[in-house]
Design a protein around this motif. Structure first.
Motif, mmCIF file in Angstrom:
data_model
loop_
_atom_site.group_PDB
_atom_site.id
_atom_site.type_symbol
_atom_site.label_atom_id
_atom_site.label_comp_id
_atom_site.label_asym_id
_atom_site.label_seq_id
_atom_site.Cartn_x
_atom_site.Cartn_y
_atom_site.Cartn_z
ATOM 1 N N ARG A 56 -2.748 11.788 -4.427
ATOM 2 C CA ARG A 56 -2.206 11.901 -5.779
ATOM 3 C C ARG A 56 -3.218 11.326 -6.747
ATOM 4 N NH1 ARG A 56 2.763 9.102 -6.997
ATOM 5 N NH2 ARG A 56 2.799 10.473 -8.782
ATOM 6 N N ILE A 57 -3.438 12.021 -7.813
ATOM 7 C CA ILE A 57 -4.344 11.501 -8.832
ATOM 8 C C ILE A 57 -3.489 10.797 -9.883
ATOM 9 C CG2 ILE A 57 -6.026 12.073 -10.611
ATOM 10 C CD1 ILE A 57 -6.990 14.337 -8.881
ATOM 11 N N VAL A 58 -3.517 9.470 -9.818
ATOM 12 C CA VAL A 58 -2.780 8.653 -10.782
ATOM 13 C C VAL A 58 -3.732 7.602 -11.331
ATOM 14 C CG1 VAL A 58 -0.498 9.009 -9.769
ATOM 15 C CG2 VAL A 58 -1.894 7.123 -8.974
ATOM 16 N N LEU A 59 -3.599 7.327 -12.600
ATOM 17 C CA LEU A 59 -4.426 6.321 -13.244
ATOM 18 C C LEU A 59 -4.020 4.941 -12.735
ATOM 19 C CD1 LEU A 59 -6.688 6.140 -15.313
ATOM 20 C CD2 LEU A 59 -4.956 5.917 -17.090
ATOM 21 N N ALA A 60 -5.001 4.117 -12.443
ATOM 22 C CA ALA A 60 -4.738 2.764 -11.946
ATOM 23 C C ALA A 60 -3.993 1.949 -12.986
ATOM 24 C CB ALA A 60 -6.052 2.072 -11.588
ATOM 25 N N GLY A 61 -3.064 1.154 -12.516
ATOM 26 C CA GLY A 61 -2.324 0.246 -13.388
ATOM 27 C C GLY A 61 -3.014 -1.099 -13.428
ATOM 28 N N SER A 62 -2.222 -2.149 -13.527
ATOM 29 C CA SER A 62 -2.792 -3.494 -13.569
ATOM 30 C C SER A 62 -2.173 -4.416 -12.526
ATOM 31 C CB SER A 62 -2.609 -4.092 -14.962
ATOM 32 O OG SER A 62 -1.227 -4.132 -15.293
ATOM 33 N N THR A 63 -1.203 -3.915 -11.767
ATOM 34 C CA THR A 63 -0.512 -4.751 -10.793
ATOM 35 C C THR A 63 -1.091 -4.538 -9.398
ATOM 36 O OG1 THR A 63 1.503 -4.527 -12.096
ATOM 37 C CG2 THR A 63 1.743 -5.342 -9.839
ATOM 38 N N PRO A 64 -1.633 -5.609 -8.808
ATOM 39 C CA PRO A 64 -2.168 -5.455 -7.457
ATOM 40 C C PRO A 64 -1.052 -5.239 -6.436
ATOM 41 C CG PRO A 64 -2.693 -7.636 -8.365
ATOM 42 C CD PRO A 64 -1.822 -6.938 -9.344
ATOM 43 N N VAL A 65 -1.384 -4.509 -5.381
ATOM 44 C CA VAL A 65 -0.463 -4.287 -4.270
ATOM 45 C C VAL A 65 -1.222 -4.565 -2.978
ATOM 46 C CG1 VAL A 65 0.848 -2.515 -5.519
ATOM 47 C CG2 VAL A 65 -0.987 -1.835 -3.992
ATOM 48 N N THR A 66 -0.462 -4.794 -1.918
ATOM 49 C CA THR A 66 -1.055 -4.967 -0.599
ATOM 50 C C THR A 66 -0.549 -3.853 0.292
ATOM 51 O OG1 THR A 66 -1.194 -7.366 -0.878
ATOM 52 C CG2 THR A 66 -1.276 -6.515 1.379
ATOM 53 N N ARG A 67 -1.487 -3.185 0.960
ATOM 54 C CA ARG A 67 -1.148 -2.109 1.892
ATOM 55 C C ARG A 67 -1.866 -2.368 3.207
ATOM 56 N NH1 ARG A 67 -1.707 2.933 -2.329
ATOM 57 N NH2 ARG A 67 0.072 2.355 -3.607
ATOM 58 N N VAL A 68 -1.282 -1.857 4.283
ATOM 59 C CA VAL A 68 -1.872 -2.064 5.606
ATOM 60 C C VAL A 68 -2.352 -0.737 6.191
ATOM 61 C CG1 VAL A 68 -0.563 -4.157 6.091
ATOM 62 C CG2 VAL A 68 0.390 -1.939 6.731
ATOM 63 N N TYR A 69 -3.374 -0.818 7.057
ATOM 64 C CA TYR A 69 -4.013 0.369 7.617
ATOM 65 C C TYR A 69 -4.418 0.133 9.066
ATOM 66 C CZ TYR A 69 -4.321 1.502 2.718
ATOM 67 O OH TYR A 69 -3.986 1.757 1.410
ATOM 68 N N VAL A 70 -4.509 1.225 9.790
ATOM 69 C CA VAL A 70 -5.045 1.221 11.149
ATOM 70 C C VAL A 70 -6.537 1.524 11.015
ATOM 71 C CG1 VAL A 70 -4.994 2.368 13.394
ATOM 72 C CG2 VAL A 70 -2.865 2.045 12.100
ATOM 73 N N PRO A 71 -7.424 0.711 11.598
ATOM 74 C CA PRO A 71 -8.857 1.024 11.514
ATOM 75 C C PRO A 71 -9.142 2.424 12.062
ATOM 76 C CG PRO A 71 -8.532 -1.168 12.423
ATOM 77 C CD PRO A 71 -7.180 -0.517 12.354
ATOM 78 N N THR A 72 -10.028 3.149 11.386
ATOM 79 C CA THR A 72 -10.379 4.497 11.786
ATOM 80 C C THR A 72 -11.292 4.471 13.012
ATOM 81 O OG1 THR A 72 -10.244 5.094 9.460
ATOM 82 C CG2 THR A 72 -11.272 6.697 10.927
ATOM 83 N N ASP A 73 -12.268 3.569 13.005
ATOM 84 C CA ASP A 73 -13.126 3.338 14.169
ATOM 85 C C ASP A 73 -13.582 1.888 14.130
ATOM 86 O OD1 ASP A 73 -15.475 3.151 12.550
ATOM 87 O OD2 ASP A 73 -15.876 5.278 12.765
ATOM 88 N N GLY A 130 -6.528 -8.554 11.160
ATOM 89 C CA GLY A 130 -5.905 -9.396 12.170
ATOM 90 C C GLY A 130 -5.626 -10.791 11.645
ATOM 91 N N GLY A 131 -5.399 -10.912 10.327
ATOM 92 C CA GLY A 131 -5.104 -12.192 9.704
ATOM 93 C C GLY A 131 -6.324 -12.933 9.181
ATOM 94 N N THR A 144 -3.837 -3.297 11.522
ATOM 95 C CA THR A 144 -4.415 -4.645 11.556
ATOM 96 C C THR A 144 -5.226 -4.977 10.304
ATOM 97 O OG1 THR A 144 -6.363 -3.836 12.736
ATOM 98 C CG2 THR A 144 -4.518 -4.647 14.078
ATOM 99 N N VAL A 145 -5.469 -3.975 9.446
ATOM 100 C CA VAL A 145 -6.253 -4.187 8.222
ATOM 101 C C VAL A 145 -5.296 -4.232 7.038
ATOM 102 C CG1 VAL A 145 -8.037 -3.244 6.706
ATOM 103 C CG2 VAL A 145 -8.264 -3.013 9.194
ATOM 104 N N SER A 146 -5.447 -5.251 6.204
ATOM 105 C CA SER A 146 -4.626 -5.404 5.011
ATOM 106 C C SER A 146 -5.546 -5.394 3.787
ATOM 107 C CB SER A 146 -3.857 -6.728 5.079
ATOM 108 O OG SER A 146 -3.140 -6.949 3.896
#
Length: 191
Positions: free
Chosen positions: A44-61, A79-80, A121-123
């Protein structure tokens, strides 16, 4: 929530359609166009706001993690443990053509990601979205919305029957090039 890149008034003026039964048709076409574009881009193409968020991901490699679009990133943990040796890509937040684009990849410059199967394991903490909207975005949405409205006359999605015979739907080069230049890693090669 649908991001509105084109207003009904802008679209009506651009399309040169003089009469409308109501604005619902135009609004529906714009929404369909934006959703279709998001699907083709894989983002989605959305303009960045000003509020940070935290998201988690699985490493690709071992050294790369593909992420959602972030205009800026303030912290990365794996992993913390806090990660400090990394490179955000695309480099400098610029496309090959010099356009401001979001970061969608984190590459480690030392070590490797802690991986535990398919666990996230990636945040990433940062500001999601695009630093600036692509210049051609409103025009692409208008072209797509017009195609949605014109498609009302297309039977079975194959051809429009006109006085001159059957006419197939045209491929809009502007849209095709925009998708090619702005698709995300989730797009599966659309374009």
């Amino acid at each position: 929530m649908v991001t509105r890149h084109v207003t009904v008034e802008n679209f009506k003026a651009w399309s040169r359609i003089k009469t409308w039964e109501d604005d619902y048709e135009a609004e529906s076409a714009i929404i369909a166009a934006e959703q279709s574009l998001d699907d083709a881009l894989g983002r989605r193409i959305v303009l960045a706001g000003s509020t940070p968020v935290t998201r988690v991901y699985v490493p690709t490699d071992d050294t790369v993690t593909l992420i959602d679009d972030f205009a800026s990133i303030s912290a990365i943990t794996n992993g913390g443990a806090t990660i400090t040796s990394y490179q955000l890509e695309p480099l400098n937040g610029l496309s090959a053509g010099g356009e401001s684009v979001p970061y969608d990849c984190v590459r480690l410059t030392a070590g490797s990601w802690y991986r535990n199967g398919q666990q996230a394991t990636v945040s990433i903490t940062g500001i999601p979205g695009w630093p600036a909207l692509p210049a051609g975005l409103p025009e692409v949405v208008k072209v797509l919305a017009k195609a949605v409205l014109d498609g009302r006359n297309v039977r079975l999605g194959i051809a429009e029957i006109t006085a001159d015979g059957a006419v197939t739907e045209r491929d809009a080069m502007l849209v095709r090039n925009f998708v090619r230049d702005h698709r995300g890693w989730r797009s599966h090669g659309v374009g």
